[in-house]
Design a protein around this motif. Structure first.
Motif, PDB file in Angstrom:
ATOM      1  N   UNK A   1       0.617  -1.099  -0.009  1.00  0.00           N
ATOM      2  CA  UNK A   1       0.167   0.160  -0.017  1.00  0.00           C
ATOM      3  C   UNK A   1       0.999   1.267   0.114  1.00  0.00           C
ATOM      4  N   UNK A   2       1.947   1.310   0.872  1.00  0.00           N
ATOM      5  CA  UNK A   2       2.726   2.366   0.715  1.00  0.00           C
ATOM      6  C   UNK A   2       3.493   2.495  -0.823  1.00  0.00           C
ATOM      7  N   UNK A   3       3.837   1.422  -1.223  1.00  0.00           N
ATOM      8  CA  UNK A   3       4.472   1.510  -2.377  1.00  0.00           C
ATOM      9  C   UNK A   3       3.575   2.013  -3.529  1.00  0.00           C
ATOM     10  N   UNK A   4       2.039   1.563  -3.521  1.00  0.00           N
ATOM     11  CA  UNK A   4       1.310   1.984  -4.361  1.00  0.00           C
ATOM     12  C   UNK A   4       0.958   3.726  -4.294  1.00  0.00           C
ATOM     13  N   UNK A   5       1.003   3.929  -3.091  1.00  0.00           N
ATOM     14  CA  UNK A   5       0.720   5.479  -2.894  1.00  0.00           C
ATOM     15  C   UNK A   5       1.855   6.079  -3.225  1.00  0.00           C
ATOM     16  N   UNK A   6       3.154   5.775  -3.241  1.00  0.00           N
ATOM     17  CA  UNK A   6       4.335   6.479  -3.945  1.00  0.00           C
ATOM     18  C   UNK A   6       4.243   6.402  -5.377  1.00  0.00           C
ATOM     19  N   UNK A   7       3.910   4.947  -5.786  1.00  0.00           N
ATOM     20  CA  UNK A   7       3.721   5.187  -7.270  1.00  0.00           C
ATOM     21  C   UNK A   7       2.801   6.106  -7.888  1.00  0.00           C
ATOM     22  N   UNK A   8       1.393   6.223  -7.234  1.00  0.00           N
ATOM     23  CA  UNK A   8       0.769   7.200  -7.488  1.00  0.00           C
ATOM     24  C   UNK A   8       0.831   8.736  -7.401  1.00  0.00           C
ATOM     25  N   UNK A   9       1.725   9.015  -6.299  1.00  0.00           N
ATOM     26  CA  UNK A   9       2.266  10.433  -6.124  1.00  0.00           C
ATOM     27  C   UNK A   9       3.213  10.671  -7.072  1.00  0.00           C
ATOM     28  N   UNK A  10       4.128   9.475  -7.437  1.00  0.00           N
ATOM     29  CA  UNK A  10       4.966   9.895  -8.471  1.00  0.00           C
ATOM     30  C   UNK A  10       4.601   9.904  -9.916  1.00  0.00           C
ATOM     31  N   UNK A  11       3.599   9.338 -10.210  1.00  0.00           N
ATOM     32  CA  UNK A  11       2.657   9.509 -11.575  1.00  0.00           C
ATOM     33  C   UNK A  11       2.041  10.891 -11.696  1.00  0.00           C
ATOM     34  N   UNK A  12       1.585  11.317 -10.588  1.00  0.00           N
ATOM     35  CA  UNK A  12       1.095  12.606 -10.657  1.00  0.00           C
ATOM     36  C   UNK A  12       1.949  13.559 -10.811  1.00  0.00           C
ATOM     37  N   UNK A  13       3.023  13.387 -10.259  1.00  0.00           N
ATOM     38  CA  UNK A  13       4.272  14.520 -10.352  1.00  0.00           C
ATOM     39  C   UNK A  13       4.871  14.347 -11.737  1.00  0.00           C
ATOM     40  N   UNK A  14       4.807  13.246 -12.503  1.00  0.00           N
ATOM     41  CA  UNK A  14       5.495  13.185 -13.753  1.00  0.00           C
ATOM     42  C   UNK A  14       4.470  13.731 -14.620  1.00  0.00           C
ATOM     43  N   UNK A  15       3.420  13.487 -14.331  1.00  0.00           N
ATOM     44  CA  UNK A  15       2.079  13.892 -15.429  1.00  0.00           C
ATOM     45  C   UNK A  15       2.442  15.436 -15.497  1.00  0.00           C
ATOM     46  N   UNK A  16       2.637  15.989 -14.488  1.00  0.00           N
ATOM     47  CA  UNK A  16       2.669  17.441 -14.527  1.00  0.00           C
ATOM     48  C   UNK A  16       3.994  18.007 -15.116  1.00  0.00           C
ATOM     49  N   UNK A  17       4.997  17.362 -14.913  1.00  0.00           N
ATOM     50  CA  UNK A  17       6.190  17.643 -15.631  1.00  0.00           C
ATOM     51  C   UNK A  17       6.350  17.390 -17.090  1.00  0.00           C
ATOM     52  N   UNK A  18       5.422  16.215 -17.247  1.00  0.00           N
ATOM     53  CA  UNK A  18       5.327  15.936 -18.785  1.00  0.00           C
ATOM     54  C   UNK A  18       4.650  16.835 -19.669  1.00  0.00           C
ATOM     55  N   UNK A  19       3.506  17.396 -19.143  1.00  0.00           N
ATOM     56  CA  UNK A  19       2.896  18.418 -19.742  1.00  0.00           C
ATOM     57  C   UNK A  19       3.492  19.633 -20.191  1.00  0.00           C
ATOM     58  N   UNK A  20       4.763  19.956 -19.372  1.00  0.00           N
ATOM     59  CA  UNK A  20       5.659  21.178 -19.630  1.00  0.00           C
ATOM     60  C   UNK A  20       6.458  21.031 -20.945  1.00  0.00           C
ATOM     61  N   UNK A  21       6.638  19.626 -21.135  1.00  0.00           N
ATOM     62  CA  UNK A  21       7.911  19.264 -22.106  1.00  0.00           C
ATOM     63  C   UNK A  21       7.389  20.158 -23.651  1.00  0.00           C
ATOM     64  N   UNK A  22       8.382  20.191 -24.316  1.00  0.00           N
ATOM     65  CA  UNK A  22       8.105  20.421 -25.739  1.00  0.00           C
ATOM     66  C   UNK A  22       9.282  19.885 -26.693  1.00  0.00           C
ATOM     67  N   UNK A  23       9.077  19.703 -27.759  1.00  0.00           N
ATOM     68  CA  UNK A  23      10.035  19.183 -28.630  1.00  0.00           C
ATOM     69  C   UNK A  23      10.296  19.822 -29.882  1.00  0.00           C
ATOM     70  N   UNK A  24      11.445  20.400 -30.099  1.00  0.00           N
ATOM     71  CA  UNK A  24      11.676  21.147 -31.326  1.00  0.00           C
ATOM     72  C   UNK A  24      12.638  20.412 -32.409  1.00  0.00           C
ATOM     73  N   UNK A  25      12.554  20.543 -33.739  1.00  0.00           N
ATOM     74  CA  UNK A  25      13.270  20.138 -34.698  1.00  0.00           C
ATOM     75  C   UNK A  25      13.473  21.099 -35.714  1.00  0.00           C
ATOM     76  N   UNK A  26      14.464  21.100 -36.550  1.00  0.00           N
ATOM     77  CA  UNK A  26      14.718  21.844 -37.686  1.00  0.00           C
ATOM     78  C   UNK A  26      15.237  21.235 -38.545  1.00  0.00           C
ATOM     79  N   UNK A  27      14.741  21.493 -39.986  1.00  0.00           N
ATOM     80  CA  UNK A  27      15.022  20.726 -41.177  1.00  0.00           C
ATOM     81  C   UNK A  27      15.371  21.745 -42.363  1.00  0.00           C
ATOM     82  N   UNK A  28      15.820  21.314 -43.422  1.00  0.00           N
ATOM     83  CA  UNK A  28      16.152  21.844 -44.641  1.00  0.00           C
ATOM     84  C   UNK A  28      17.215  23.053 -44.338  1.00  0.00           C
ATOM     85  N   UNK A  29      18.420  22.696 -43.724  1.00  0.00           N
ATOM     86  CA  UNK A  29      19.386  23.554 -43.423  1.00  0.00           C
ATOM     87  C   UNK A  29      18.853  24.753 -42.274  1.00  0.00           C
TER      88      UNK A  29
END
Length: 148
Positions: A14-42
């Motif tokens: 149960x402790x591990x599950x709670x840690x997992x859920x807390x970790x998932x929520x934090x990662x979801x928040x961090x993930x939503x801030x991500x961006x990816x950039x790419x350049x092509x054609x010189x």
């Protein structure tokens, strides 16, 4: 004695599950801030996508007019796909510590004799639709399975 061990194992899970859920929520928040950039054609075309791979910014160099419309269209597709693959890789990297922690935990089947392996029954996210035969090849999803 066995009952006390079961209680201790259940409390640990149960402790591990709670840690997992807390970790998932934090990662979801961090993930939503991500961006990816790419350049092509010189670097004539630069695109940025958000965490969901949605195009949010496009920039053309002053000499973009040197390209044909077909070259621009092909390059845009290539750039957006590369940016989406970049942000997907970043999201995958965010999940690595959580996956490593999960791998160290005992499975329910390890604790309870005859219990099913729940990971084997977890639904998997299928890959995105395939490209048209005439279109460019899209990179395959890096995070096809949502392993929490």
């Amino acid at each position: 004695m066995t009952n006390e061990r079961l209680k201790a194992d259940a409390a640990m899970m149960m402790d591990a599950l709670q840690q997992q859920l807390t970790g998932i929520a934090a990662i979801q928040q961090q993930r939503m801030q991500l961006t990816g950039t790419a350049s092509v054609c010189d670097k004539r075309i630069q695109v940025t996508v958000n965490a969901n791979g949605i195009l949010i910014d496009t920039r053309f160099a002053d000499d973009i007019g040197d390209l044909t419309f077909e070259e621009i269209a092909t390059a845009m597709t290539e750039a957006v796909q590369a940016a989406a693959a970049d942000v997907e890789r970043q999201g995958h990297d965010l999940l690595q510590p959580l996956r490593a922690h999960k791998a160290r935990l005992p499975k329910l089947s390890d604790l309870v004799e005859g219990a099913p392996d729940l990971d084997a029954h977890a639904p998997r996210t299928p890959p995105a639709a395939a490209p048209s035969p005439d279109g460019p090849v899209r990179p395959r999803s890096v995070v096809a399975d949502q392993d929490w």
